[in-house]
Write an enzyme that holds these catalytic residues in place. Sequence first.
Site, PDB file in Angstrom:
ATOM      1  N   LYS A   1     -33.226  -9.965 -71.354  1.00  0.00           N
ATOM      2  CA  LYS A   1     -31.853 -10.079 -71.853  1.00  0.00           C
ATOM      3  C   LYS A   1     -31.793 -10.517 -73.309  1.00  0.00           C
ATOM      4  O   LYS A   1     -30.935 -10.069 -74.073  1.00  0.00           O
ATOM      5  CB  LYS A   1     -31.025 -11.031 -70.995  1.00  0.00           C
ATOM      6  CG  LYS A   1     -31.510 -12.472 -70.905  1.00  0.00           C
ATOM      7  CD  LYS A   1     -32.294 -12.692 -69.659  1.00  0.00           C
ATOM      8  CE  LYS A   1     -32.752 -14.114 -69.455  1.00  0.00           C
ATOM      9  NZ  LYS A   1     -33.570 -14.244 -68.231  1.00  0.00           N
TER      10      LYS A   1
ATOM     11  N   LYS B   1     -26.670 -12.684 -71.416  1.00  0.00           N
ATOM     12  CA  LYS B   1     -26.193 -11.719 -70.426  1.00  0.00           C
ATOM     13  C   LYS B   1     -24.745 -11.322 -70.690  1.00  0.00           C
ATOM     14  O   LYS B   1     -24.373 -10.147 -70.549  1.00  0.00           O
ATOM     15  CB  LYS B   1     -26.354 -12.316 -69.030  1.00  0.00           C
ATOM     16  CG  LYS B   1     -27.803 -12.588 -68.658  1.00  0.00           C
ATOM     17  CD  LYS B   1     -27.923 -13.414 -67.391  1.00  0.00           C
ATOM     18  CE  LYS B   1     -29.368 -13.728 -67.060  1.00  0.00           C
ATOM     19  NZ  LYS B   1     -29.487 -14.623 -65.872  1.00  0.00           N
TER      20      LYS B   1
ATOM     21  N   GLY C   1     -30.071 -10.177 -62.169  1.00  0.00           N
ATOM     22  CA  GLY C   1     -31.152  -9.896 -61.231  1.00  0.00           C
ATOM     23  C   GLY C   1     -30.954  -8.623 -60.439  1.00  0.00           C
ATOM     24  O   GLY C   1     -30.909  -7.524 -60.991  1.00  0.00           O
TER      25      GLY C   1
ATOM     26  N   GLY D   1     -46.669  -7.702 -69.136  1.00  0.00           N
ATOM     27  CA  GLY D   1     -46.162  -8.927 -68.538  1.00  0.00           C
ATOM     28  C   GLY D   1     -46.393  -8.905 -67.040  1.00  0.00           C
ATOM     29  O   GLY D   1     -45.862  -8.044 -66.331  1.00  0.00           O
TER      30      GLY D   1
ATOM     31  N   GLU E   1     -36.594 -24.786 -65.046  1.00  0.00           N
ATOM     32  CA  GLU E   1     -37.833 -24.929 -65.798  1.00  0.00           C
ATOM     33  C   GLU E   1     -38.044 -26.393 -66.193  1.00  0.00           C
ATOM     34  O   GLU E   1     -37.119 -27.208 -66.162  1.00  0.00           O
ATOM     35  CB  GLU E   1     -37.770 -24.071 -67.068  1.00  0.00           C
ATOM     36  CG  GLU E   1     -37.556 -22.585 -66.819  1.00  0.00           C
ATOM     37  CD  GLU E   1     -38.758 -21.905 -66.205  1.00  0.00           C
ATOM     38  OE1 GLU E   1     -39.866 -22.477 -66.286  1.00  0.00           O
ATOM     39  OE2 GLU E   1     -38.590 -20.815 -65.632  1.00  0.00           O
TER      40      GLU E   1
ATOM     41  N   GLY F   1     -35.687 -14.107 -59.345  1.00  0.00           N
ATOM     42  CA  GLY F   1     -36.733 -14.096 -58.336  1.00  0.00           C
ATOM     43  C   GLY F   1     -37.507 -12.800 -58.342  1.00  0.00           C
ATOM     44  O   GLY F   1     -37.057 -11.776 -58.870  1.00  0.00           O
TER      45      GLY F   1
ATOM     46  N   GLY G   1     -46.096 -11.714 -64.871  1.00  0.00           N
ATOM     47  CA  GLY G   1     -45.613 -12.914 -64.212  1.00  0.00           C
ATOM     48  C   GLY G   1     -45.033 -12.565 -62.856  1.00  0.00           C
ATOM     49  O   GLY G   1     -45.410 -11.564 -62.227  1.00  0.00           O
TER      50      GLY G   1
END
Length: 434
Positions: free
Chosen positions: A112, A212, A141, A15, A197, A309, A17
């Site tokens: 998660k 979470k 985060g 991944g 999103e 972030g 991203g």
Amino acid sequence: MSKQDDRKIILGIAGLGTVGAGVVKIIEKHKALIAARAGCPVEIKAVSARDRSRDRGVDLSAYDWVDNAVDLAEEGSGVNLVVELIGGSDGPALALARKALGRGIGFVTANKALIATHGKELAVLAEETGAPLKFEAAVAGGIPIIKALREGLAGNAIESVRGILNGTCNYILTRMEHEGLAFDDVLKDAQQLGYAEADPTFDIDGIDTAHKTAILATLAFGTEPDIENLPTEGIRNIAPVDIEYAKELGYRIKLLGVTQQTAEGIETRVHPAMVPTRAAIANVMGPTNAVVVNGDAVGQTVYEGAGAGEGPTASAVMGDILDVARGAEGPRLGVPATSLKPSNPVPVVKHRGTYYIRLRVNDQPGVMADITKVLAEENVSIESMLQRGSASDGGVYIVLTTHETVEASVAATLDRFTTLQCVLETPTMLRIEA
């Protein structure tokens, strides 16, 4: 050289991203510092993602490219620690986790949904093979809340955990309060700014927070992750008028994930709540996350920071990588996975608390008598009541807060309110969190 001196962490990253690229950047920028803190070199050997051609703002030419992420955990890959940043509770993320842990390869994830859905299975597998399993970045985060619960507060019987765990929702609620905007208007801005999103369902309907919260409940109380039985409400129905009434009553509205020990058992739930403005968590604004933990020995501890972030989440991933390098491991979910208890969640209708109820009613004689009659018959006691203005169609708002009561009584009250001819729209109810 000693065996310890020969150690080296060789990463395979699945991944690439925002977070995956962030991890690569941190390792390249701080290679010497990381090696010193880890006690051994930390190197990337291979990476995997769907699109080789995408510009990720980092040079990946020095690393092996693997088209199928699961192959990072294959024998002969040279990888001894897999970092999964693909996402999703099933599919390649789950297949990679099973493969890596089954072979005794360490597994670090920010996923998660994976831990909330398959956490017990993966923890059992990791403990059988001796493989590290780390997931700090899966919750809040850059806030080290997993480490706090699993390590720093391990000597406490945890009484409650409450958290603002979704930055998108907190951003929306903050702007609604500060600018008097409607939910839909702020959501559109949040999408344009990248806080939400294109399909915001996962965030605004509370699903992200629920994943979470399920993980926090497991770590706090030694129960199996149970996302399927976690009551979840989002913020779609929060109106500016509720924000204003909350302010007048001394509260602020926040989307909370809550897990707590009660006389009935362990309650775990996700919903918007009225929080007293004096509370630390009420004053967390914008896309920031915060978690409040109460333990029997330590009392209350508060954790606040960026919940998403590139930098914050990659920072949490790196913390896990360094823990693996140092050999820091214990029960993967706070207690041995085989000793996790069934969650046996307390039904939300058994929750005892205080409530905010907003009604829009006809402005006519006898309305208050009808309302108070229902409340009395359902054994719901009023703590405070406000009545404001008259709309052009004759409707007025009646806002009340209750003394402590059981949620089943509040639900029955709301059902009966909807049958009254004087009530013009579906009542709004919010729980009040002390």
